[in-house]
Design a protein around this motif. Structure first.
Motif, mmCIF file in Angstrom:
data_model
loop_
_atom_site.group_PDB
_atom_site.id
_atom_site.type_symbol
_atom_site.label_atom_id
_atom_site.label_comp_id
_atom_site.label_asym_id
_atom_site.label_seq_id
_atom_site.Cartn_x
_atom_site.Cartn_y
_atom_site.Cartn_z
ATOM 1 N N HIS A 106 0.933 -1.185 -0.021
ATOM 2 C CA HIS A 106 -0.025 -0.010 -0.048
ATOM 3 C C HIS A 106 0.840 1.148 0.131
ATOM 4 N N GLY A 107 1.869 1.411 -0.778
ATOM 5 C CA GLY A 107 2.858 2.328 -1.026
ATOM 6 C C GLY A 107 3.779 2.431 0.281
ATOM 7 N N THR A 108 3.935 1.781 1.307
ATOM 8 C CA THR A 108 4.659 1.662 2.383
ATOM 9 C C THR A 108 5.818 1.053 2.206
ATOM 10 N N GLN A 109 7.055 1.333 2.205
ATOM 11 C CA GLN A 109 8.265 0.392 2.029
ATOM 12 C C GLN A 109 8.482 -0.625 3.367
ATOM 13 N N LEU A 110 8.534 -1.787 3.322
ATOM 14 C CA LEU A 110 8.982 -2.877 4.259
ATOM 15 C C LEU A 110 10.313 -3.013 4.535
ATOM 16 N N LEU A 111 10.888 -3.398 5.259
ATOM 17 C CA LEU A 111 12.096 -3.887 5.547
ATOM 18 C C LEU A 111 12.136 -5.277 5.764
ATOM 19 N N LEU A 112 12.289 -6.247 4.890
ATOM 20 C CA LEU A 112 12.236 -7.830 5.237
ATOM 21 C C LEU A 112 13.573 -8.423 5.297
ATOM 22 N N ARG A 113 13.575 -9.246 6.296
ATOM 23 C CA ARG A 113 14.810 -10.168 6.169
ATOM 24 C C ARG A 113 15.042 -10.984 5.039
ATOM 25 N N ALA A 114 16.010 -11.647 4.849
ATOM 26 C CA ALA A 114 16.223 -12.595 3.501
ATOM 27 C C ALA A 114 15.468 -13.553 3.595
ATOM 28 N N LYS A 115 15.045 -14.408 4.366
ATOM 29 C CA LYS A 115 14.209 -15.505 4.347
ATOM 30 C C LYS A 115 12.733 -15.087 4.147
ATOM 31 N N GLU A 116 12.433 -13.720 4.786
ATOM 32 C CA GLU A 116 10.912 -13.417 4.701
ATOM 33 C C GLU A 116 10.801 -12.873 3.416
ATOM 34 N N PHE A 117 11.571 -12.161 2.605
ATOM 35 C CA PHE A 117 11.612 -11.748 0.992
ATOM 36 C C PHE A 117 11.590 -12.964 0.436
ATOM 37 N N ALA A 118 12.380 -13.946 0.610
ATOM 38 C CA ALA A 118 12.241 -15.317 -0.256
ATOM 39 C C ALA A 118 11.040 -16.007 -0.037
ATOM 40 N N VAL A 119 10.411 -15.961 1.030
ATOM 41 C CA VAL A 119 9.187 -16.529 1.134
ATOM 42 C C VAL A 119 8.100 -15.900 0.282
ATOM 43 N N LEU A 120 8.085 -14.499 0.589
ATOM 44 C CA LEU A 120 7.019 -13.683 0.327
ATOM 45 C C LEU A 120 7.233 -13.719 -1.436
ATOM 46 N N GLU A 121 8.232 -13.624 -1.962
ATOM 47 C CA GLU A 121 8.605 -13.729 -3.545
ATOM 48 C C GLU A 121 7.890 -15.165 -4.157
ATOM 49 N N GLU A 122 8.023 -16.215 -3.256
ATOM 50 C CA GLU A 122 7.419 -17.864 -3.867
ATOM 51 C C GLU A 122 6.097 -17.375 -3.635
ATOM 52 N N LEU A 123 5.383 -16.787 -2.653
ATOM 53 C CA LEU A 123 4.041 -16.748 -2.516
ATOM 54 C C LEU A 123 3.383 -15.909 -3.738
ATOM 55 N N LEU A 124 4.036 -14.645 -4.008
ATOM 56 C CA LEU A 124 3.726 -13.793 -5.061
ATOM 57 C C LEU A 124 3.932 -14.268 -6.404
ATOM 58 N N ARG A 125 4.864 -15.201 -6.564
ATOM 59 C CA ARG A 125 5.198 -16.103 -7.764
ATOM 60 C C ARG A 125 3.873 -16.914 -8.248
ATOM 61 N N ALA A 126 3.233 -17.678 -7.087
ATOM 62 C CA ALA A 126 2.232 -18.427 -7.246
ATOM 63 C C ALA A 126 0.886 -17.925 -7.553
ATOM 64 N N SER A 127 0.883 -16.396 -7.503
ATOM 65 C CA SER A 127 -0.186 -15.723 -8.213
ATOM 66 C C SER A 127 -1.591 -16.259 -7.554
ATOM 67 N N SER A 128 -1.682 -16.383 -6.044
ATOM 68 C CA SER A 128 -3.060 -16.822 -5.256
ATOM 69 C C SER A 128 -2.936 -18.349 -5.386
ATOM 70 N N GLY A 129 -2.399 -19.051 -5.961
ATOM 71 C CA GLY A 129 -2.101 -20.601 -5.617
ATOM 72 C C GLY A 129 -1.375 -20.946 -4.381
ATOM 73 N N VAL A 130 -1.679 -22.056 -4.084
ATOM 74 C CA VAL A 130 -1.185 -22.485 -2.878
ATOM 75 C C VAL A 130 0.329 -22.861 -2.995
ATOM 76 N N VAL A 131 1.241 -22.721 -2.033
ATOM 77 C CA VAL A 131 2.810 -22.886 -2.089
ATOM 78 C C VAL A 131 2.825 -23.862 -0.782
ATOM 79 N N THR A 132 3.149 -25.022 -1.133
ATOM 80 C CA THR A 132 3.304 -25.985 0.171
ATOM 81 C C THR A 132 4.714 -25.592 0.974
#
Length: 237
Positions: A144-170
C-alpha cells in the motif's frame, strides 16, 4: 533462491558462502566433484557457482553433464585460470559466465543475480498482489505504498507466494526453494518466518493458511476456512 557452490579451498568456500547468504541466497556447499554432482541431481538450484580445479575433476565437467541432460541451470565458473583458451573451453562446455580469482564480493553477487534473472526470463522483475509490490532486482518491498524492511528469508518466502499468484505454495516447496541442505526438516522455521512476515505486512493479513498443505496470498484474509481447511482450525498445526 538456492545456489550450489563447488569450492575445494575451504577458507574461500566459507567466505563465498557468507557473501551469498548475506545477499539472501540459500547455499549448498560442496568440496569435490562427486558431491556436487549428487547435489545437482537431488536438488533444484537457481544458479551454480563452480570452481574448475577440484578433487575428482573439473567443475566445468558438471556443467557439461547437466547440459547433456537438458538442464539449463545458469552456471558461473570461478577459477585462477585466466587464459583465453581456458575461458573459451568453459563456455564451450556450457558455462554461462566466468569469474577469475581473486574477485570482489560485489562482482560475484552481481554476476549471480544476472545469471539468476537469465534463468527466469518468464518471471517479471516486479511481482504484485494483495497490495504488495516486490521488486526482485532491487530487492525492495512495498505494501500500500509503504516500504517494508524484510529479512532475507522473509523476502524469499514472500517472493514464492507472489510467484504462485494466489495459488497454494506447500511447506515442502518453501523449504526446497528458500532453505539449504542444513535445514532441519523437523523444525518449525517455515511457521516462524510466516508469522514474522505477517507482522511486517500488517493488516489485513494477506497470507492464508491451507491446513495441512501450505499458504497462499489473498486480497485480505478473513477467518473463513478454505476448502482444505475445516472450520475451527487455525491451520498452523
Amino acid at each position: 533462491m538456492k545456489v550450489l557452490l563447488l569450492e575445494d579451498d575451504e577458507p574461500l568456500a566459507v567466505e563465498v558462502e557468507r557473501v551469498l547468504r548475506h545477499a539472501g541466497y540459500a547455499v549448498d556447499v560442496t568440496h569435490d566433484l562427486e558431491s556436487a554432482e549428487i547435489a545437482a541431481e537431488s536438488n533444484s538450484y537457481g544458479c551454480l557457482v563452480l570452481d574448475r580445479s577440484v578433487p575428482g575433476g573439473d567443475g566445468s565437467a558438471l556443467v557439461a553433464t547437466l547440459r547433456r541432460r537438458g538442464d539449463l541451470t545458469p552456471a558461473l565458473l570461478i577459477t585462477a585460470r585466466d587464459g583465453l583458451a581456458d575461458r573459451v573451453a568453459g563456455f564451450d562446455l556450457g558455462a554461462d559466465d566466468y569469474l577469475v580469482k581473486p574477485f570482489a564480493a560485489v562482482e560475484l553477487i552481481a554476476r549471480v543475480r544476472a545469471l539468476s534473472r537469465r534463468g527466469q526470463v518468464t518471471v517479471p522483475p516486479v511481482l504484485a498482489g494483495a497490495g504488495i509490490r516486490l521488486d526482485v532486482q532491487r530487492h525492495t518491498t512495498h505494501r500500500h505504498g509503504t516500504q517494508l524492511l524484510l529479512r532475507a528469508k522473509e523476502f524469499a518466502v514472500l517472493e514464492e507466494l507472489l510467484r504462485a499468484s494466489s495459488g497454494v505454495v506447500t511447506r515442502s516447496d518453501l523449504i526446497e526453494r528458500c532453505w539449504d541442505e542444513h535445514h532441519d526438516p523437523a523444525s518449525n522455521v517455515v511457521d516462524v518466518v510466516i508469522a514474522q512476515l505477517r507482522r511486517r505486512l500488517g493488516a489485513p493479513d494477506p497470507i492464508q493458511t491451507v491446513r495441512g498443505v501450505g499458504y497462499r496470498l489473498v486480497d485480505g484474509t478473513d477467518d473463513r476456512p478454505t476448502a482444505d481447511e475445516p472450520p475451527g482450525g487455525d491451520g498452523d498445526a
